[in-house]
Design an enzyme around this catalytic site. Structure first.
Site, PDB file in Angstrom:
ATOM      1  N   GLU A   1      -9.589  -6.800  -6.051  1.00  0.00           N
ATOM      2  CA  GLU A   1      -9.423  -7.974  -5.185  1.00  0.00           C
ATOM      3  C   GLU A   1     -10.737  -8.206  -4.437  1.00  0.00           C
ATOM      4  O   GLU A   1     -11.072  -7.458  -3.524  1.00  0.00           O
ATOM      5  CB  GLU A   1      -8.277  -7.729  -4.205  1.00  0.00           C
ATOM      6  CG  GLU A   1      -8.022  -8.929  -3.323  1.00  0.00           C
ATOM      7  CD  GLU A   1      -6.881  -8.712  -2.335  1.00  0.00           C
ATOM      8  OE1 GLU A   1      -6.064  -7.789  -2.530  1.00  0.00           O
ATOM      9  OE2 GLU A   1      -6.818  -9.477  -1.359  1.00  0.00           O
TER      10      GLU A   1
ATOM     11  N   HIS B   1       0.893  -1.145   0.000  1.00  0.00           N
ATOM     12  CA  HIS B   1       0.000   0.000   0.000  1.00  0.00           C
ATOM     13  C   HIS B   1       0.933   1.197   0.000  1.00  0.00           C
ATOM     14  O   HIS B   1       1.927   1.200   0.752  1.00  0.00           O
ATOM     15  CB  HIS B   1      -0.824   0.061   1.283  1.00  0.00           C
ATOM     16  CG  HIS B   1      -1.609  -1.192   1.572  1.00  0.00           C
ATOM     17  ND1 HIS B   1      -1.388  -1.979   2.682  1.00  0.00           N
ATOM     18  CD2 HIS B   1      -2.628  -1.775   0.886  1.00  0.00           C
ATOM     19  CE1 HIS B   1      -2.250  -2.986   2.675  1.00  0.00           C
ATOM     20  NE2 HIS B   1      -3.001  -2.903   1.598  1.00  0.00           N
TER      21      HIS B   1
ATOM     22  N   ASP C   1      -6.161 -15.067   7.636  1.00  0.00           N
ATOM     23  CA  ASP C   1      -4.908 -14.716   6.956  1.00  0.00           C
ATOM     24  C   ASP C   1      -3.741 -15.580   7.413  1.00  0.00           C
ATOM     25  O   ASP C   1      -2.672 -15.076   7.778  1.00  0.00           O
ATOM     26  CB  ASP C   1      -4.572 -13.232   7.170  1.00  0.00           C
ATOM     27  CG  ASP C   1      -5.369 -12.331   6.234  1.00  0.00           C
ATOM     28  OD1 ASP C   1      -5.581 -12.715   5.078  1.00  0.00           O
ATOM     29  OD2 ASP C   1      -5.766 -11.233   6.674  1.00  0.00           O
TER      30      ASP C   1
ATOM     31  N   ASP D   1      -0.164 -13.095   0.929  1.00  0.00           N
ATOM     32  CA  ASP D   1      -0.829 -12.061   1.726  1.00  0.00           C
ATOM     33  C   ASP D   1      -1.386 -12.743   2.975  1.00  0.00           C
ATOM     34  O   ASP D   1      -2.496 -13.283   2.945  1.00  0.00           O
ATOM     35  CB  ASP D   1      -1.953 -11.399   0.916  1.00  0.00           C
ATOM     36  CG  ASP D   1      -2.631 -10.289   1.706  1.00  0.00           C
ATOM     37  OD1 ASP D   1      -2.150  -9.960   2.804  1.00  0.00           O
ATOM     38  OD2 ASP D   1      -3.645  -9.751   1.214  1.00  0.00           O
TER      39      ASP D   1
ATOM     40  N   ASP E   1       2.076   2.091   3.291  1.00  0.00           N
ATOM     41  CA  ASP E   1       3.046   1.274   4.041  1.00  0.00           C
ATOM     42  C   ASP E   1       4.402   1.976   4.019  1.00  0.00           C
ATOM     43  O   ASP E   1       5.162   1.923   4.987  1.00  0.00           O
ATOM     44  CB  ASP E   1       3.226  -0.116   3.397  1.00  0.00           C
ATOM     45  CG  ASP E   1       1.952  -0.950   3.406  1.00  0.00           C
ATOM     46  OD1 ASP E   1       1.060  -0.661   4.215  1.00  0.00           O
ATOM     47  OD2 ASP E   1       1.872  -1.893   2.579  1.00  0.00           O
TER      48      ASP E   1
ATOM     49  N   HIS F   1     -10.102 -15.339   0.903  1.00  0.00           N
ATOM     50  CA  HIS F   1     -11.379 -14.695   0.595  1.00  0.00           C
ATOM     51  C   HIS F   1     -12.350 -15.705  -0.018  1.00  0.00           C
ATOM     52  O   HIS F   1     -13.547 -15.663   0.250  1.00  0.00           O
ATOM     53  CB  HIS F   1     -11.162 -13.510  -0.345  1.00  0.00           C
ATOM     54  CG  HIS F   1     -10.277 -12.442   0.236  1.00  0.00           C
ATOM     55  ND1 HIS F   1      -9.897 -11.330  -0.458  1.00  0.00           N
ATOM     56  CD2 HIS F   1      -9.717 -12.317   1.462  1.00  0.00           C
ATOM     57  CE1 HIS F   1      -9.131 -10.574   0.315  1.00  0.00           C
ATOM     58  NE2 HIS F   1      -9.006 -11.166   1.480  1.00  0.00           N
TER      59      HIS F   1
ATOM     60  N   ASP G   1     -11.815 -13.770   9.375  1.00  0.00           N
ATOM     61  CA  ASP G   1     -10.645 -13.633   8.492  1.00  0.00           C
ATOM     62  C   ASP G   1      -9.346 -13.987   9.229  1.00  0.00           C
ATOM     63  O   ASP G   1      -8.930 -13.279  10.134  1.00  0.00           O
ATOM     64  CB  ASP G   1     -10.607 -12.163   8.061  1.00  0.00           C
ATOM     65  CG  ASP G   1      -9.685 -11.931   6.906  1.00  0.00           C
ATOM     66  OD1 ASP G   1      -9.209 -12.910   6.316  1.00  0.00           O
ATOM     67  OD2 ASP G   1      -9.449 -10.752   6.591  1.00  0.00           O
TER      68      ASP G   1
HETATM   69  C1  GLO Z   1      -7.502  -8.079   3.116  1.00  0.00           C
HETATM   70  C2  GLO Z   1      -6.837  -7.987   1.823  1.00  0.00           C
HETATM   71  C3  GLO Z   1      -5.718  -6.965   1.798  1.00  0.00           C
HETATM   72  C4  GLO Z   1      -5.391  -6.610   0.368  1.00  0.00           C
HETATM   73  C5  GLO Z   1      -4.496  -5.422   0.249  1.00  0.00           C
HETATM   74  C6  GLO Z   1      -4.244  -5.095  -1.204  1.00  0.00           C
HETATM   75  O1  GLO Z   1      -8.257  -8.945   3.400  1.00  0.00           O
HETATM   76  O2  GLO Z   1      -6.384  -9.245   1.446  1.00  0.00           O
HETATM   77  O3  GLO Z   1      -4.594  -7.460   2.465  1.00  0.00           O
HETATM   78  O4  GLO Z   1      -4.801  -7.687  -0.270  1.00  0.00           O
HETATM   79  O5  GLO Z   1      -5.082  -4.353   0.907  1.00  0.00           O
HETATM   80  O6  GLO Z   1      -3.783  -3.819  -1.387  1.00  0.00           O
HETATM   81 MG    MG Z   2      -5.138  -9.804  -0.188  1.00  0.00          MG
END
Ligand code: GLO
Ligand code: MG
Length: 365
Positions: free
Chosen positions: A176, A49, A252, A282, A52, A215, A250
């Site tokens: 996304e 981002h 991750d 990610d 970041d 997701h 979520d």
């Molecule tokens: C969150 C997303 C996030 C995106 C990221 C892309 O669930 O996966 O991590 O991938 O913001 O810019």
């Molecule tokens: Mg992502």
């Protein structure tokens, strides 16, 4: 197959271990340190981002300095930037959404911020600007019509695609999808939603999809099918690899951390199709992890992909698997000779079990 490039979102290693019920458990890594650290651990690309690297509110001079520093690290190590985005979803001003907010001033601000982030991506040589609209959903369904929301999203994507073209940037856009975050229902929830939506844009050719395994799992979908739809449509502009147990908040998780068989079939699809783009991770290291653990998280993701790619090679070379697949292909060729008689025996039990044996390392090569 060209050498595989692995990529990480900078935010993954910069993650400080906070979750909805807990404050950070470690100091966040500095973005420049994250870039160098990733390169030192065999990572060939990073995604970020813009925020970041460049904290929101930084002036032009500070922005330019940070970009210069990042580019110097990239030149020194050879790591490249494969995608840029923006983390507007974290900021209070965008709590009602960025592109879909009911406040027109907020929507304008979001567009301006995205354009700034697109500029950052261009400075870093990013070929892709990926948008995950983390707040572009509804928490209060009565607050806006979903049709109105889709029109606002359409106008925003058209505007950004137009901006990229006018600036002459060699950059594509992507969406996304995600079903929810965490309370709101996002309007672009799955790859199918994204593909349908993209078809309504002024220049659909400029916009693709970045599916994320977690997701798909959140929506209870088969991640390989999600990825396949994007590939089939020529829209797989990127991919976020991680892991997630279905029907949970979520998570991750590190790639390989859950859903082994689903992960295997995603890797199989990418390898069988020779998908040429970076394999981007990610995910979030555990809250219990320190910086050393963050780097072991990075190595774990990469190793999990390599192990699964090796399992794909084993599967594709296995004599019994090959014989079964050849038999299955043979049924296709008999279609013109009319219905099979007697009824076909489908030897799928054995085929599926062979996947199990290969994945568990219990089948010799
Ligand atoms: C969150 C997303 C996030 C995106 C990221 C892309 O669930 O996966 O991590 O991938 O913001 O810019
Ligand atoms: Mg992502």
């Amino acid at each position: 197959m060209p050498t595989r490039i692995f990529s990480f979102g900078l935010w993954t290693v910069m993650n400080a271990g906070a979750d909805p019920f807990g404050v950070p458990t470690r100091a966040p890594l500095d973005a420049l340190h994250a870039i160098s650290g990733l390169a030192a651990h065999g990572v060939g690309a990073f995604e970020l981002h813009a925020e970041d690297l460049i904290p929101p509110g930084s002036g032009r001079a500070e922005r330019d300095r940070l970009i210069r520093e990042a580019r110097a690290r990239m030149a020194d190590t050879g790591i490249v930037c494969d995608a840029c985005g923006s983390s507007l979803f974290t900021e209070p001003v965008f709590k009602d959404g960025a592109f879909v907010s009911n406040d027109a001033r907020v929507r304008s601000l979001a567009l301006a911020r995205y354009k700034d982030a697109i500029d950052v991506g261009d400075f870093l040589g990013a070929p892709l600007f990926n948008i995950w609209g983390g707040r572009d959903g509804s928490e209060v369904e009565a607050s806006r019509s979903p049709i109105e929301a889709l029109k606002r999203l359409r106008d925003a994507f058209n505007d950004l695609a137009d901006y990229i073209a006018r600036q002459g940037y060699a950059m594509r856009l992507s969406i996304e999808p995600k079903p929810n975050e965490p309370r709101g229902d996002l309007y672009i929830s799955t790859v199918g939603h994204a593909l349908g939506f993209i078809a309504t844009l002024e220049h659909p050719d400029r916009v693709g999809v970045v599916p994320e395994l977690a997701h798909a799992a959140l929506a209870g979908l088969n991640p390989a099918h999600e990825v396949a739809h994007a590939l089939y449509a020529g829209k797989l502009f990127g991919l976020h690899l991680n892991a997630q147990r279905p029907l949970r908040f979520d998570q991750d998780l590190r790639f390989g951390g859950a859903g082994l068989k689903d992960s295997f079939f995603v890797v199989k699809l990418l390898e069988d199709e020779n998908w040429p783009l970076p394999r981007t991770f990610d995910a979030h290291p555990y809250r219990t992890t320190d910086e050393q653990g963050v780097w072991s998280f990075v190595q774990g993701c990469i190793r999990a992909y390599e192990v699964l790619a090796d399992k794909v090679a084993q599967f594709n070379a296995d004599a019994e698997v090959r014989a079964l697949l050849a038999e299955i292909r043979g049924w296709d060729r008999t279609a013109e000779t009319g219905p099979a008689s007697p009824p076909r025996v489908f030897a799928y039990e054995r085929l599926d079990h062979l996947v199990f044996e290969i994945l568990t390392g219990t089948r010799s090569r």
